[in-house]
Design a protein around this motif. Sequence first.
Motif, PDB file in Angstrom:
ATOM      1  N   UNK A 186      47.014  35.721  44.346  1.00  0.00           N
ATOM      2  CA  UNK A 186      48.402  36.173  44.217  1.00  0.00           C
ATOM      3  C   UNK A 186      48.693  37.279  45.235  1.00  0.00           C
ATOM      4  N   UNK A 187      49.664  37.045  46.127  1.00  0.00           N
ATOM      5  CA  UNK A 187      49.924  38.003  47.215  1.00  0.00           C
ATOM      6  C   UNK A 187      50.282  39.415  46.743  1.00  0.00           C
ATOM      7  N   UNK A 188      50.875  39.555  45.557  1.00  0.00           N
ATOM      8  CA  UNK A 188      51.205  40.896  45.040  1.00  0.00           C
ATOM      9  C   UNK A 188      49.969  41.615  44.487  1.00  0.00           C
ATOM     10  N   UNK A 189      48.953  40.842  44.099  1.00  0.00           N
ATOM     11  CA  UNK A 189      47.810  41.434  43.387  1.00  0.00           C
ATOM     12  C   UNK A 189      46.574  41.626  44.253  1.00  0.00           C
ATOM     13  N   UNK A 190      46.357  40.742  45.220  1.00  0.00           N
ATOM     14  CA  UNK A 190      45.140  40.873  46.044  1.00  0.00           C
ATOM     15  C   UNK A 190      45.012  42.237  46.728  1.00  0.00           C
ATOM     16  N   UNK A 191      46.126  42.900  47.160  1.00  0.00           N
ATOM     17  CA  UNK A 191      45.944  44.195  47.827  1.00  0.00           C
ATOM     18  C   UNK A 191      45.317  45.279  46.941  1.00  0.00           C
ATOM     19  N   UNK A 192      45.423  45.156  45.615  1.00  0.00           N
ATOM     20  CA  UNK A 192      44.890  46.229  44.766  1.00  0.00           C
ATOM     21  C   UNK A 192      43.603  45.842  44.023  1.00  0.00           C
ATOM     22  N   UNK A 193      43.250  44.557  44.025  1.00  0.00           N
ATOM     23  CA  UNK A 193      42.018  44.143  43.343  1.00  0.00           C
ATOM     24  C   UNK A 193      40.865  44.064  44.337  1.00  0.00           C
ATOM     25  N   UNK A 194      39.619  44.282  43.852  1.00  0.00           N
ATOM     26  CA  UNK A 194      38.469  44.107  44.749  1.00  0.00           C
ATOM     27  C   UNK A 194      38.323  42.638  45.151  1.00  0.00           C
TER      28      UNK A 194
END
Length: 127
Positions: free
Chosen positions: A29-37
């Motif tokens: 998910x493009x919104x979530x990958x930046x904050x998840x490892x």
Amino acid sequence: QEHRSIYEAIGDEKLQILVDAFYKRVASHPELTPIFPADLTETKRKQKQFLTQFFGGPPLYIQEHGHPMLRARHMPFPITPTRRDAWLSCMREAVFEVGIEQPYERIILERLTMTANNMMNTPEDEK
Ligand code: HEM
């Protein structure tokens, strides 16, 4: 029957399948990958422990990590309304994919929605 926990109603095996189905979506998910490892192995393990106790099963998360303090643990990550919506849509799709009987499906989504609302910590324009 009436006193069955959500955890007992779903079963441990299905809860694991739900967690896997959820993080499969988070991982792309493009919104979530930046904050998840990048490696979600440990994230999945902790979430399975947390959801087990959240749904009335054994207190596995607290035994290993102490009090969840979820809002505090999420403070390092900018969680905007858009990211809350993204998290919930991944979870909703995962719940539909694994197939959970009513009323459990509805109760699970309600409880996760309330918790997700409480996790927001950043206005939309500050991410
Ligand atoms: C950890 C994001 C909502 C439970 C995390 C992490 C991120 C994150 C980035 C760190 C992952 C890692 O470093 O391994 C989000 C976002 C949410 C959200 C964007 C949107 C609202 C929730 C909700 C729950 C939850 C609703 C519970 C129902 C957890 C747990 C952890 C975690 C148990 C592991 C904490 C630990 O390190 O021990 N979340 N989260 N999160 N999240 Fe969320």
